[in-house]
Design an enzyme around this catalytic site. Structure first.
Site, PDB file in Angstrom:
ATOM      1  N   ASN A 175     -10.162   0.276  -0.193  1.00  0.00           N
ATOM      2  CA  ASN A 175      -8.699   0.397  -0.226  1.00  0.00           C
ATOM      3  C   ASN A 175      -8.219  -0.032  -1.614  1.00  0.00           C
ATOM      4  OD1 ASN A 175      -5.947   0.135   0.045  1.00  0.00           O
ATOM      5  ND2 ASN A 175      -6.024  -1.059   1.938  1.00  0.00           N
ATOM      6  N   CYS A 209       0.810  -1.231   0.000  1.00  0.00           N
ATOM      7  CA  CYS A 209       0.000   0.000   0.000  1.00  0.00           C
ATOM      8  C   CYS A 209       0.841   1.277   0.000  1.00  0.00           C
ATOM      9  CB  CYS A 209      -0.962   0.009   1.174  1.00  0.00           C
ATOM     10  SG  CYS A 209      -2.282  -1.197   0.983  1.00  0.00           S
ATOM     11  N   HIS A 221      -3.331   7.416   2.978  1.00  0.00           N
ATOM     12  CA  HIS A 221      -3.752   6.124   2.428  1.00  0.00           C
ATOM     13  C   HIS A 221      -5.085   5.737   3.058  1.00  0.00           C
ATOM     14  CE1 HIS A 221      -3.801   2.227   0.770  1.00  0.00           C
ATOM     15  NE2 HIS A 221      -3.723   1.622   1.936  1.00  0.00           N
TER      16      HIS A 221
HETATM   17  O1  UT7 Z   1      -3.769  -1.130   3.535  1.00  0.00           O
HETATM   18  C1  UT7 Z   1      -2.762  -1.953   4.049  1.00  0.00           C
HETATM   19  C2  UT7 Z   1      -2.764  -1.975   5.525  1.00  0.00           C
HETATM   20  N1  UT7 Z   1      -3.995  -2.543   6.022  1.00  0.00           N
HETATM   21  C3  UT7 Z   1      -4.607  -1.948   7.027  1.00  0.00           C
HETATM   22  O2  UT7 Z   1      -4.191  -0.909   7.470  1.00  0.00           O
HETATM   23  C4  UT7 Z   1      -5.814  -2.644   7.599  1.00  0.00           C
HETATM   24  C5  UT7 Z   1      -5.769  -2.629   9.106  1.00  0.00           C
HETATM   25  N2  UT7 Z   1      -6.800  -3.408   9.748  1.00  0.00           N
HETATM   26  C6  UT7 Z   1      -8.119  -3.039   9.742  1.00  0.00           C
HETATM   27  O3  UT7 Z   1      -8.487  -2.089   9.098  1.00  0.00           O
HETATM   28  C7  UT7 Z   1      -9.070  -3.804  10.612  1.00  0.00           C
HETATM   29  O4  UT7 Z   1      -8.345  -4.650  11.460  1.00  0.00           O
HETATM   30  C8  UT7 Z   1     -10.128  -4.621   9.834  1.00  0.00           C
HETATM   31  C9  UT7 Z   1     -11.104  -3.716   9.143  1.00  0.00           C
HETATM   32  C10 UT7 Z   1      -9.462  -5.540   8.848  1.00  0.00           C
HETATM   33  C11 UT7 Z   1     -10.916  -5.480  10.841  1.00  0.00           C
HETATM   34  O5  UT7 Z   1     -11.525  -4.641  11.832  1.00  0.00           O
HETATM   35  P1  UT7 Z   1     -11.320  -4.946  13.368  1.00  0.00           P
HETATM   36  O6  UT7 Z   1     -12.061  -3.903  14.099  1.00  0.00           O
HETATM   37  O7  UT7 Z   1      -9.857  -5.070  13.642  1.00  0.00           O
HETATM   38  O8  UT7 Z   1     -12.071  -6.307  13.525  1.00  0.00           O
HETATM   39  P2  UT7 Z   1     -11.503  -7.670  14.138  1.00  0.00           P
HETATM   40  O9  UT7 Z   1     -10.629  -8.370  13.178  1.00  0.00           O
HETATM   41  O10 UT7 Z   1     -10.993  -7.396  15.524  1.00  0.00           O
HETATM   42  O11 UT7 Z   1     -12.860  -8.484  14.291  1.00  0.00           O
HETATM   43  C12 UT7 Z   1     -13.888  -8.100  15.211  1.00  0.00           C
HETATM   44  C13 UT7 Z   1     -15.077  -9.045  15.062  1.00  0.00           C
HETATM   45  C14 UT7 Z   1     -14.677 -10.511  15.075  1.00  0.00           C
HETATM   46  O12 UT7 Z   1     -15.724 -11.243  15.706  1.00  0.00           O
HETATM   47  P3  UT7 Z   1     -15.585 -11.696  17.226  1.00  0.00           P
HETATM   48  O13 UT7 Z   1     -14.365 -12.555  17.280  1.00  0.00           O
HETATM   49  O14 UT7 Z   1     -15.436 -10.436  18.015  1.00  0.00           O
HETATM   50  O15 UT7 Z   1     -16.860 -12.411  17.465  1.00  0.00           O
HETATM   51  C15 UT7 Z   1     -14.642 -10.865  13.601  1.00  0.00           C
HETATM   52  O16 UT7 Z   1     -14.865 -12.247  13.374  1.00  0.00           O
HETATM   53  O17 UT7 Z   1     -15.709  -8.808  13.794  1.00  0.00           O
HETATM   54  C16 UT7 Z   1     -15.778 -10.038  13.066  1.00  0.00           C
HETATM   55  N3  UT7 Z   1     -15.626  -9.715  11.629  1.00  0.00           N
HETATM   56  C17 UT7 Z   1     -16.671  -9.380  10.855  1.00  0.00           C
HETATM   57  N4  UT7 Z   1     -17.982  -9.256  11.109  1.00  0.00           N
HETATM   58  C18 UT7 Z   1     -18.792  -8.867  10.089  1.00  0.00           C
HETATM   59  C19 UT7 Z   1     -14.494  -9.703  10.895  1.00  0.00           C
HETATM   60  N5  UT7 Z   1     -14.776  -9.319   9.619  1.00  0.00           N
HETATM   61  C20 UT7 Z   1     -16.115  -9.132   9.575  1.00  0.00           C
HETATM   62  C21 UT7 Z   1     -17.011  -8.732   8.557  1.00  0.00           C
HETATM   63  N6  UT7 Z   1     -18.314  -8.612   8.864  1.00  0.00           N
HETATM   64  N7  UT7 Z   1     -16.587  -8.469   7.300  1.00  0.00           N
END
Ligand code: UT7
Length: 331
Positions: A286, A116, A256
């Protein structure tokens, strides 16, 4: 920095027609519009459809848009850089094909890959060629067909990424406008958190790698988020400090677009108000290397000669950094 400055003098962009909404994603994986919107800020993304169409298709369109808008003669382009994490093919640079297709017959060309941060690093590279005095017109294109490396059954990645391309032209500037300073960083600790495991020299493609979905993007979102949120803010604050810029001196933050929460944290750390922060994540998701030039294309009409822009990016690798650039023209 050298006396000769490198300024952006033209911008072009391209987005494929197909729009993949959060609603449609709800029918594909276990997700919902509310989760995607509050966790990321994304409402929709563009997807390139069509057999045989790769990243070069969008890169060419973005370059042609720039050429049409600016009246640039492609034969005068000295160099074409395509910043991309999704080249047309692993070998045979996408940039070389793009240069030929747009009529840049006197240019040399190559690809640059830093996930990225590809476009941000590309800005540094393009500017350095101009500042060397050896080249006068460097075309930098950021283009990614992220949909070609995304598993649309994996809800943790498929909601985030979109396709698109943007292009900028770098030229010498003797009025003190253009790239002023850069602070670029990398740390190999990131390799495990955001990667495509197979298809490279460690794990060449095989029946097994295909079966086990090893050719798709894997992201440990939580860990990437942790690094991204602190590092993107750090470098942006640092580049302001070392150039004696207060929040009032900054007209635009060009960040970004991986997650709206990372963008907000960076703006808060810089003390920059929301109306100075360029945003397109809600429309495009993204788009990896295309994000920064797509922002410039969307906001071009609002930019004024002399405006201070702070670019910031964070990506796989890890790779990240910040660039301070003075805008060189009124649209
Ligand atoms: O561009 C290159 C660099 N990349 C980045 O900078 C991305 C950085 N990371 C992020 O933006 C975030 O970590 C994400 C958007 C990818 C994920 O968001 P998060 O707030 O970190 O969610 P998480 O992975 O902690 O998941 C929270 C909950 C989980 O459920 P439980 O375990 O709390 O029951 C996931 O299973 O949300 C669940 N979850 C979803 N639910 C509905 C994960 N993806 C989804 C989804 N829809 N698409």
């Amino acid at each position: 920095m050298s006396e000769l400055n490198a300024a952006i003098t033209a911008v072009g962009s391209y987005l494929p027609d197909y729009v993949l909404t959060n609603k449609e994603l709800e029918t594909m994986v276990d997700t919902n519009d509310e989760w995607i919107t509050t966790r990321t800020g994304i409402k929709q993304r563009h997807i390139l459809k069509g057999e045989g169409k790769g990243t070069s298709f969008m890169a060419i369109k973005a370059a042609e848009d720039l050429i049409a808008k600016s009246g640039l003669n492609p034969e005068e382009i000295d160099m074409v850089i395509v910043a991309s994490a999704t080249p047309d093919m692993p070998v045979a640079a996408t940039a070389t094909y793009v240069a030929s297709e747009i009529g840049a017959v006197n240019a040399f060309s190559y690809d640059l890959q830093a996930a990225c941060s590809s476009f941000l690093y590309g800005m540094s590279t393009a500017a350095a060629y101009i500042q060397s005095g050896r080249y006068k017109k460097v075309l930098l294109i950021g283009a990614d067909k992220m949909s070609s490396i995304i598993d649309y059954t994996d809800r943790t990645t498929c909601i985030i990424f979109g396709d698109g391309a943007g292009a900028v032209l770098f030229e010498p500037n003797e009025e003190g406008l253009g790239l002023q300073d850069e602070y670029l960083r990398s740390d190999g600790v990131g390799r495990e958190f955001l990667k495509i495991e197979a298809g490279g020299s460690i794990m060449p493609a095989s029946e097994e790698t295909v079966k086990n979905k090893k050719h798709y993007v894997f992201q440990d979102g939580k860990n990437v988020f942790k690094y991204a949120v602190s590092n993107m803010a750090d470098v942006s604050a640092r580049i302001m400090e070392r150039n004696d810029l207060t929040k009032d001196d900054v007209q635009w933050l060009v960040p970004h677009q991986a997650n709206k929460r990372i963008i907000d944290a960076t703006a808060r750390r810089m003390g920059v108000d929301d109306d100075k922060v360029m945003i397109n994540i809600h429309k495009y998701g993204n788009t990896t290397s295309a994000t920064l030039p797509l922002l410039l294309a969307d906001y071009e009409k609002q930019l004024k000669k002399g405006d201070n822009l702070i670019f910031a990016a964070f990506g796989g690798g890890f790779t990240w950094g910040s660039i301070y650039l003075k805008w060189a023209y009124n649209a």
